[in-house]
Each structure stands twice: as structure tokens, then as C-alpha cells.
Design an enzyme around this catalytic site. Sequence first.
Site, short mmCIF file in Angstrom:
data_model
loop_
_atom_site.label_atom_id
_atom_site.label_comp_id
_atom_site.label_asym_id
_atom_site.label_seq_id
_atom_site.Cartn_x
_atom_site.Cartn_y
_atom_site.Cartn_z
N MET A 156 0.85 -1.21 0.00
CA MET A 156 0.00 0.00 0.00
C MET A 156 0.87 1.25 0.00
O MET A 156 0.85 2.05 0.93
CB MET A 156 -0.93 -0.05 1.23
CG MET A 156 -2.00 1.02 1.29
SD MET A 156 -3.15 1.02 -0.07
CE MET A 156 -4.59 0.22 0.65
N GLY A 157 1.65 1.40 -1.07
CA GLY A 157 2.41 2.66 -1.26
C GLY A 157 1.55 3.62 -2.05
O GLY A 157 0.32 3.49 -2.09
N ARG A 158 2.22 4.58 -2.70
CA ARG A 158 1.47 5.59 -3.47
C ARG A 158 0.55 4.97 -4.51
O ARG A 158 -0.62 5.35 -4.64
CB ARG A 158 2.47 6.51 -4.20
CG ARG A 158 3.10 7.58 -3.35
CD ARG A 158 4.06 8.40 -4.21
NE ARG A 158 5.17 7.56 -4.65
CZ ARG A 158 6.40 7.62 -4.14
NH1 ARG A 158 6.69 8.51 -3.24
NH2 ARG A 158 7.34 6.81 -4.57
N THR A 238 0.93 -4.89 -11.62
CA THR A 238 1.54 -3.74 -12.31
C THR A 238 2.87 -3.37 -11.65
O THR A 238 3.36 -2.26 -11.83
CB THR A 238 0.60 -2.51 -12.27
OG1 THR A 238 0.23 -2.27 -10.92
CG2 THR A 238 -0.63 -2.70 -13.13
N SER A 239 3.44 -4.31 -10.86
CA SER A 239 4.67 -3.97 -10.13
C SER A 239 5.91 -4.41 -10.92
O SER A 239 6.42 -3.64 -11.75
CB SER A 239 4.64 -4.56 -8.73
OG SER A 239 4.62 -5.98 -8.77
N ARG A 240 6.35 -5.63 -10.71
CA ARG A 240 7.45 -6.19 -11.48
C ARG A 240 7.16 -7.67 -11.70
O ARG A 240 6.64 -8.35 -10.81
CB ARG A 240 8.78 -6.05 -10.72
CG ARG A 240 9.36 -4.62 -10.71
CD ARG A 240 9.87 -4.20 -12.09
NE ARG A 240 10.50 -2.89 -12.08
CZ ARG A 240 9.90 -1.74 -12.41
NH1 ARG A 240 8.63 -1.73 -12.77
NH2 ARG A 240 10.57 -0.61 -12.40
N GLU A 269 10.89 -9.51 -19.81
CA GLU A 269 10.25 -8.53 -20.68
C GLU A 269 11.19 -8.23 -21.83
O GLU A 269 12.36 -7.97 -21.57
CB GLU A 269 9.93 -7.24 -19.92
CG GLU A 269 8.84 -7.46 -18.88
CD GLU A 269 8.46 -6.19 -18.14
OE1 GLU A 269 8.96 -5.10 -18.49
OE2 GLU A 269 7.66 -6.29 -17.20
N HIS A 288 3.98 -3.52 -20.46
CA HIS A 288 4.56 -2.60 -19.48
C HIS A 288 4.29 -1.14 -19.89
O HIS A 288 5.24 -0.37 -20.13
CB HIS A 288 6.07 -2.86 -19.32
CG HIS A 288 6.60 -2.40 -17.98
ND1 HIS A 288 7.64 -3.01 -17.33
CD2 HIS A 288 6.23 -1.37 -17.18
CE1 HIS A 288 7.89 -2.39 -16.20
NE2 HIS A 288 7.03 -1.38 -16.07
N ALA A 290 2.22 1.04 -18.03
CA ALA A 290 1.53 1.77 -16.96
C ALA A 290 1.82 3.27 -16.98
O ALA A 290 0.92 4.07 -16.74
CB ALA A 290 1.89 1.18 -15.60
C1 GLV Z 1 8.03 1.55 -14.38
O1 GLV Z 1 7.82 0.40 -14.25
C2 GLV Z 1 8.73 2.34 -13.42
O2 GLV Z 1 9.30 1.78 -12.47
O3 GLV Z 1 8.76 3.56 -13.59
#
Ligand code: GLV
Length: 322
Positions: A156-158, A238-240, A269, A288, A290
Site C-alpha cells: 500500500m504505497g502511493r 503492475t509492479s514487477r 520482458e 509494461h 503503466a
Molecule cells: C516503471 O515500471 C517504473 O518503475 O517507472
Amino acid sequence: MSAKPRVFVARRIPDLGLDMIAPHCDMEVWPELLPPSPSVLKEKVNGCVGLVSLLTDRIDGPLMDAAPGLKIISNFAVGVNNIDIPAATARNIKIGNTPGVLTEATADIAVTLLLAATRRLWDSAIDAREGRWFTWDPRGWLGQDLSGRTLGIVGMGRIGLATARRLHHGWGMKVLYSARSPKPEAEKELKATRVEMDTLLAESDFVSVHTDLNADTKGLFGAAQFAKMKPTAVFVNTSRGPVVDQAALAKALREKTIFAAGLDVTDPEPLPKEHELYTLPNCVIAPHIASATVDTRNAMARICAENLIAGLTGRPLTASVN
Ligand code: GLV
């Protein structure tokens, strides 16, 4: 010979950033779409004081040693798992990243993937395009409802918070989260409850991953975790990519242990074209993207340039990692 410090920019970041950087240094920009190979990167950084790197560039101790005068590595990303941070710190090299400015765009993609996977937008749209839309089918392309369901945020970060906000305020979701420390803002604004991972997995209808990649989170989602999730659950990452054991995810999707998944990140990737995950109709994969909006990429370019310029002259960075 130029008296200006040499800087290598490992890809064509937006012009806004390049135009900011250029007057401060003797800048070389890698012109290709694909990253320089590790050996080319090593050659290119030789003699450099500054480096603009991307998440596709592995920046380790030997690479740093190829540039003994290196003072600043400005990563065009918020994630810095591509950089050996202790190695940089030990060599007195500053690392900058681009936090904050991509929070909203990334949360938008998390929600987009969640909606697409949950409402079967992916496989139904492919069916329509490929001639399998035979009629209005009362039993066809059935997804899951969203309103009032339970969302589990892992990290639960930004970005986790921005994703939870959208789904709590928009769809009335109850929010559970797991994090290293309590997050009072999420608890107050969203009535979010911090729970153990096992509880989150068992009770959530949607699990969205927002943790960074480190030794503790590598492989965090494996067979045991998918087995604990509901058969109707939708998993979003959507992280890694390496946070997930992809073979276990593919098995869970194939055997319908979980309902669907939406991924913006994979390991590796790009994910090779023949990878099994692409063959599964209940898996939506984006390449990737986002942070891929015009304004967000420009904002990243601005912070990246500010970090680089500050690092060249030994001033504090806009966003410093070490
Ligand atoms: C994208 O994945 C970033 O870390 O900016």
C-alpha cells in the site's frame, strides 16, 4: 575536447528531458529502439560523469567500474531494481528516480487490467474480431461483478493507494491490504484493513500487486498463494514480473483455480511470443505501459533531467534513492 561533463542517455527519452539535459553536458543519446547490449553500455559509459538509464539496463558494480568518474545515475523510472544500489553508494554515485508523477497513470492501468480481465473484455473482443460473435448469448462471456466486492492490495504505497481509491470510491469496494507497516491514510480515507497475506488471499475478489521487487518479494506469488485465492478471483500485477512465479500463475489460470489475470509486467520482458500465458483467454497482458501517457512520460523526463543535472554539479537531487 569539450570541457563539459560527458553524459550517456541510454534511450531516447522525451524531448522535454533531452532539451533540459543537453546544455549542461556533452550528451550522447542511444538512438535505437532496443537497449544497448551490456558490453556496448560498458563502452559508452567510459569517461562519463552522468548516465540516464532505463529499467531495461542492468547497472551493476562492473558497469560502474567502467566509468570511474561517474557521479550520477538518473533512472527514467520509479523502480530501481535494475540498479545495484549498494554498489553505487559504495562508489559515491548518486541514484535518482521518478516517483510520484506516474502514480495516477499506473493506478489507471491497474484498474483497466482489472476491469478487462473481470468483464472478459479481452477474449470477448478477440472473439468478436475473429468471427465468433454468433448472437447475443445469454450464457456467453460471463464475467464477475465488481460493485461492493473486496479488493486486496499487496503493497500500500502511493500506487496501491491510488488504485484502492479508484475502486473504493468508484465501485464501493471494501479494501484489505498487506504492507510492512500500517498505512493510516488508507485506513482513514478508505476504511482499509491491514491483514495477513493469507487472509487477504482468501477474502479478496481482486488482488492487485504494488510492491517493489526485492529479495523478500521475488516469487511472492506462487502455487501456494494462487491456491488460497477464490476460484472467482482476479489477479492484477503492475509492479514487477519476478514478484510472480509465472508457471504457477499459468497453471492456476489454466486449471481455473483463479478466474483471470491482468498483467502489465512479466518475466522476462518482453515476454516471448510463444509463452503459454498468451494462449490463455483469461489472461490479459499489456507490454509494461503503466506510465505510458504523454503527460506522465514528460513529467518523468523532467524529474529525470533535474536529477541528472543536479548530480553533475553535486547538488541535492529532486528525487534521490541513496
Ligand atoms: C516503471 O515500471 C517504473 O518503475 O517507472
